[in-house]
Scaffold this motif. Structure first.
Motif, PDB file in Angstrom:
ATOM      1  N   VAL A  45      -7.021  24.677 -40.602  1.00 39.69           N
ATOM      2  CA  VAL A  45      -8.359  24.095 -40.697  1.00 39.69           C
ATOM      3  C   VAL A  45      -8.313  22.706 -40.083  1.00 39.69           C
ATOM      4  O   VAL A  45      -7.563  21.837 -40.548  1.00 39.69           O
ATOM      5  CB  VAL A  45      -8.847  24.011 -42.158  1.00 39.69           C
ATOM      6  CG1 VAL A  45     -10.244  23.399 -42.216  1.00 39.69           C
ATOM      7  CG2 VAL A  45      -8.836  25.392 -42.805  1.00 39.69           C
ATOM      8  N   PHE A  46      -9.108  22.496 -39.034  1.00 47.91           N
ATOM      9  CA  PHE A  46      -9.143  21.208 -38.353  1.00 47.91           C
ATOM     10  C   PHE A  46     -10.108  20.257 -39.067  1.00 47.91           C
ATOM     11  O   PHE A  46     -11.089  20.687 -39.681  1.00 47.91           O
ATOM     12  CB  PHE A  46      -9.572  21.381 -36.902  1.00 47.91           C
ATOM     13  CG  PHE A  46      -8.663  22.273 -36.094  1.00 47.91           C
ATOM     14  CD1 PHE A  46      -7.325  22.421 -36.424  1.00 47.91           C
ATOM     15  CD2 PHE A  46      -9.158  22.963 -35.000  1.00 47.91           C
ATOM     16  CE1 PHE A  46      -6.479  23.231 -35.685  1.00 47.91           C
ATOM     17  CE2 PHE A  46      -8.326  23.780 -34.246  1.00 47.91           C
ATOM     18  CZ  PHE A  46      -6.990  23.924 -34.591  1.00 47.91           C
ATOM     19  N   ALA A  51     -14.394  19.440 -43.227  1.00 47.55           N
ATOM     20  CA  ALA A  51     -14.621  20.887 -43.264  1.00 47.55           C
ATOM     21  C   ALA A  51     -14.478  21.464 -44.664  1.00 47.55           C
ATOM     22  O   ALA A  51     -15.301  22.284 -45.093  1.00 47.55           O
ATOM     23  CB  ALA A  51     -13.651  21.585 -42.311  1.00 47.55           C
ATOM     24  N   ILE A  52     -13.441  21.070 -45.368  1.00 46.91           N
ATOM     25  CA  ILE A  52     -13.204  21.601 -46.723  1.00 46.91           C
ATOM     26  C   ILE A  52     -12.798  20.442 -47.652  1.00 46.91           C
ATOM     27  O   ILE A  52     -11.658  20.359 -48.106  1.00 46.91           O
ATOM     28  CB  ILE A  52     -12.133  22.706 -46.720  1.00 46.91           C
ATOM     29  CG1 ILE A  52     -10.869  22.277 -45.966  1.00 46.91           C
ATOM     30  CG2 ILE A  52     -12.679  23.996 -46.116  1.00 46.91           C
ATOM     31  CD1 ILE A  52      -9.713  23.280 -46.096  1.00 46.91           C
ATOM     32  N   PRO A  53     -13.738  19.551 -47.958  1.00 44.42           N
ATOM     33  CA  PRO A  53     -13.396  18.339 -48.705  1.00 44.42           C
ATOM     34  C   PRO A  53     -12.797  18.601 -50.082  1.00 44.42           C
ATOM     35  O   PRO A  53     -11.943  17.840 -50.541  1.00 44.42           O
ATOM     36  CB  PRO A  53     -14.740  17.596 -48.810  1.00 44.42           C
ATOM     37  CG  PRO A  53     -15.781  18.647 -48.579  1.00 44.42           C
ATOM     38  CD  PRO A  53     -15.170  19.600 -47.614  1.00 44.42           C
ATOM     39  N   HIS A  54     -13.243  19.683 -50.740  1.00 44.16           N
ATOM     40  CA  HIS A  54     -12.732  19.950 -52.090  1.00 44.16           C
ATOM     41  C   HIS A  54     -11.231  20.236 -52.045  1.00 44.16           C
ATOM     42  O   HIS A  54     -10.444  19.655 -52.808  1.00 44.16           O
ATOM     43  CB  HIS A  54     -13.475  21.135 -52.710  1.00 44.16           C
ATOM     44  CG  HIS A  54     -12.979  21.493 -54.081  1.00 44.16           C
ATOM     45  ND1 HIS A  54     -13.296  20.750 -55.203  1.00 44.16           N
ATOM     46  CD2 HIS A  54     -12.176  22.500 -54.507  1.00 44.16           C
ATOM     47  CE1 HIS A  54     -12.711  21.285 -56.261  1.00 44.16           C
ATOM     48  NE2 HIS A  54     -12.028  22.359 -55.870  1.00 44.16           N
ATOM     49  N   GLY A  81      -4.491  15.161 -39.913  1.00 47.04           N
ATOM     50  CA  GLY A  81      -5.667  15.396 -40.744  1.00 47.04           C
ATOM     51  C   GLY A  81      -6.043  16.861 -40.882  1.00 47.04           C
ATOM     52  O   GLY A  81      -6.950  17.201 -41.641  1.00 47.04           O
ATOM     53  N   HIS A  82      -5.354  17.734 -40.153  1.00 51.61           N
ATOM     54  CA  HIS A  82      -5.591  19.166 -40.303  1.00 51.61           C
ATOM     55  C   HIS A  82      -4.830  19.686 -41.524  1.00 51.61           C
ATOM     56  O   HIS A  82      -3.889  19.049 -42.005  1.00 51.61           O
ATOM     57  CB  HIS A  82      -5.124  19.934 -39.064  1.00 51.61           C
ATOM     58  CG  HIS A  82      -5.763  19.480 -37.786  1.00 51.61           C
ATOM     59  ND1 HIS A  82      -6.979  18.812 -37.751  1.00 51.61           N
ATOM     60  CD2 HIS A  82      -5.364  19.600 -36.486  1.00 51.61           C
ATOM     61  CE1 HIS A  82      -7.294  18.547 -36.496  1.00 51.61           C
ATOM     62  NE2 HIS A  82      -6.327  19.007 -35.710  1.00 51.61           N
ATOM     63  N   GLN A 126     -13.402  28.978 -48.627  1.00 51.83           N
ATOM     64  CA  GLN A 126     -13.619  27.898 -47.661  1.00 51.83           C
ATOM     65  C   GLN A 126     -12.542  27.890 -46.573  1.00 51.83           C
ATOM     66  O   GLN A 126     -12.812  27.507 -45.422  1.00 51.83           O
ATOM     67  CB  GLN A 126     -13.598  26.547 -48.377  1.00 51.83           C
ATOM     68  CG  GLN A 126     -14.681  26.343 -49.424  1.00 51.83           C
ATOM     69  CD  GLN A 126     -14.490  25.006 -50.122  1.00 51.83           C
ATOM     70  OE1 GLN A 126     -14.319  23.983 -49.470  1.00 51.83           O
ATOM     71  NE2 GLN A 126     -14.503  25.016 -51.441  1.00 51.83           N
ATOM     72  N   LEU A 127     -11.328  28.272 -46.957  1.00 52.58           N
ATOM     73  CA  LEU A 127     -10.243  28.282 -45.981  1.00 52.58           C
ATOM     74  C   LEU A 127     -10.572  29.177 -44.800  1.00 52.58           C
ATOM     75  O   LEU A 127     -10.383  28.802 -43.638  1.00 52.58           O
ATOM     76  CB  LEU A 127      -8.946  28.777 -46.635  1.00 52.58           C
ATOM     77  CG  LEU A 127      -8.263  27.873 -47.649  1.00 52.58           C
ATOM     78  CD1 LEU A 127      -7.008  28.558 -48.168  1.00 52.58           C
ATOM     79  CD2 LEU A 127      -7.921  26.530 -47.031  1.00 52.58           C
TER      80      LEU A 127
END
Length: 240
Positions: A45-46, A51-54, A81-82, A126-127
């Motif tokens: 996930v970039f 994209a997936i803050p949780h 950060g990925h 979310q992933l």
């Protein structure tokens, strides 16, 4: 040595450090790796903070190992950060070709994930929804821990070419680096009359070390994909 670009090179000693699918290993031994029964699907996930803050917050710069119903989700934050994750399951060796999802198709992958991880929280969806495509199925193989062979005078192996193993003990890279150290010491120590004797000393010790690490990896893999995995893995950590 004949290379793909057509060039040729000559050497007194070839050290095969060309990975699990080594092209040189068959010249040393015909022993092959076996499938462990575990496949890990790699998803990335970039720009995960957006994209997936949780899940990004949950990791907090570290790693996560989630267990449940004989399945795992293993992941961690990269320096850019990925986030990189592995969906780890017990599966038949050829399932990715015989009925598996299209790993280039996010919709298919999400359908598969919801079915395969149906008991898990929807937060993990979310992933897949934010994963870069394609996802990459990685079948997990291991060389037999009891492997041995007769040393040759001009070829030897190190790292995954010598002893590919599952990642469940975190020893693959460590073992490979120790291989390089021990091989260099054997070759330069002056203790041996021939290169073949030096290689033999190295390979005997290397196979013993790798066998211990591989067995630990196999055992951990079974624990991590069994019922009560969390409690079993915590018990391992608590012993240390």
């Amino acid at each position: 040595m004949h290379f793909k670009n057509g060039s040729t090179a000559y050497a007194d000693l070839v050290i095969a450090a060309d990975g699990a699918n080594s092209r040189i290993r068959p010249y040393v031994t015909n022993i092959k790796a076996f499938y462990t029964g575990i496949t890990m699907v790699e998803v990335n996930v970039f720009d995960a903070a957006k994209a997936i803050p949780h899940i990004y917050t949950l990791l907090n710069g570290g790693k996560v190992m989630a267990f449940g119903n004989g399945k795992n989700i293993l992941g961690g934050q990269k320096g850019n950060g990925h986030l990189g994750f592995y969906l780890s399951i017990k599966a038949k060796e050829h399932w990715t070709k015989d009925g598996g999802p299209d790993f280039t198709d996010r919709t298919q992958l999400l359908v598969w994930f919801k079915k395969e991880y149906s008991e898990w929280s929807s937060v993990w969806h979310q992933l897949i929804k934010n994963a870069a495509m394609p996802a990459i199925p990685r079948l997990i193989y291991c060389m037999p821990p009891d492997q041995t062979w007769e040393a040759l005078p001009n070829i030897t192996l190190l790292g995954d070419a010598a002893h590919v193993m599952p990642p469940f003990a975190g020893e693959g890279a460590n073992t490979a680096m120790f291989d390089a150290l021990e091989l260099s010491e054997s070759l330069t120590s002056g203790k041996y009359n021939t290169i073949q004797e030096a290689i033999s000393n190295y390979e005997i010790n290397m196979c013993k070390r790798a066998a211990t690490a591989a067995q630990r990896s196999l055992e951990n893999g079974e624990r991590m994909h069994s019922e009560g995995a969390l409690q079993k893995i915590m018990a391992v950590f608590n012993k240390r």
